[in-house]
Design a protein around this motif. Structure first.
Motif, mmCIF file in Angstrom:
data_model
loop_
_atom_site.group_PDB
_atom_site.id
_atom_site.type_symbol
_atom_site.label_atom_id
_atom_site.label_comp_id
_atom_site.label_asym_id
_atom_site.label_seq_id
_atom_site.Cartn_x
_atom_site.Cartn_y
_atom_site.Cartn_z
ATOM 1 N N ILE A 1 0.855 -1.180 0.000
ATOM 2 C CA ILE A 1 0.000 0.000 0.000
ATOM 3 C C ILE A 1 0.898 1.239 0.000
ATOM 4 N N ARG A 2 0.428 2.292 -0.662
ATOM 5 C CA ARG A 2 1.183 3.545 -0.712
ATOM 6 C C ARG A 2 0.647 4.473 0.375
ATOM 7 N N LYS A 3 1.529 4.856 1.290
ATOM 8 C CA LYS A 3 1.159 5.777 2.369
ATOM 9 C C LYS A 3 1.043 7.196 1.816
ATOM 10 N N ARG A 4 0.497 8.090 2.617
ATOM 11 C CA ARG A 4 0.312 9.480 2.176
ATOM 12 C C ARG A 4 1.626 10.173 1.834
ATOM 13 N N GLY B 1 4.055 8.795 0.405
ATOM 14 C CA GLY B 1 4.635 8.151 -0.765
ATOM 15 C C GLY B 1 5.345 6.841 -0.493
ATOM 16 N N ILE C 1 6.027 3.025 0.324
ATOM 17 C CA ILE C 1 5.342 1.770 0.030
ATOM 18 C C ILE C 1 5.609 0.828 1.205
ATOM 19 N N ASP D 1 -3.472 3.291 -2.783
ATOM 20 C CA ASP D 1 -3.040 4.251 -1.773
ATOM 21 C C ASP D 1 -4.039 4.252 -0.620
ATOM 22 N N GLU E 1 -5.843 6.569 0.717
ATOM 23 C CA GLU E 1 -7.120 7.244 0.452
ATOM 24 C C GLU E 1 -8.088 6.332 -0.291
#
Length: 103
Positions: free
Chosen positions: A5-8, A10, A12, A61, A63
């Protein structure tokens, strides 16, 4: 299944469906719920919904995942839990924005 998953910011990181379950359960507890099995079942629905929108090799991501959680909660008849989840999400957004203004 998704593995990352990509965090806020950026980064991973490893994808954990347990984090989705925990977030759903905490929102449910906030409105009087206490059924962890329901949170686990809803998590499976969230993941299936995500898979219907993205191929498993795409890195979602944060979101996107949160939007999927909201959609599943509402469509599955858990409006109170969805509202608690949405309000908590908005609170965290305000906190992050205030924190970044201080930086």
């Amino acid at each position: 299944m998704f593995t990352q998953i990509r965090k806020r910011d950026g980064r991973i990181v490893n994808f954990s469906k347990d984090k989705i379950t925990r977030a759903i359960f905490l929102a449910a507890q906030g409105v009087g719920g206490s059924d962890f099995a329901t949170a686990e079942m809803l998590t499976e629905k969230v993941i299936n919904y995500m898979l219907s929108k993205l191929s498993p090799d795409v890195i979602p991501d944060v979101e996107f995942v949160q939007d999927c959680v909201e959609k599943v909660l509402i469509e599955d008849g858990h409006a109170k839990t969805a509202k608690a989840y949405i309000l908590y999400r908005a609170k965290r957004t305000r906190y992050r924005e205030a924190k970044s203004e201080l930086m």
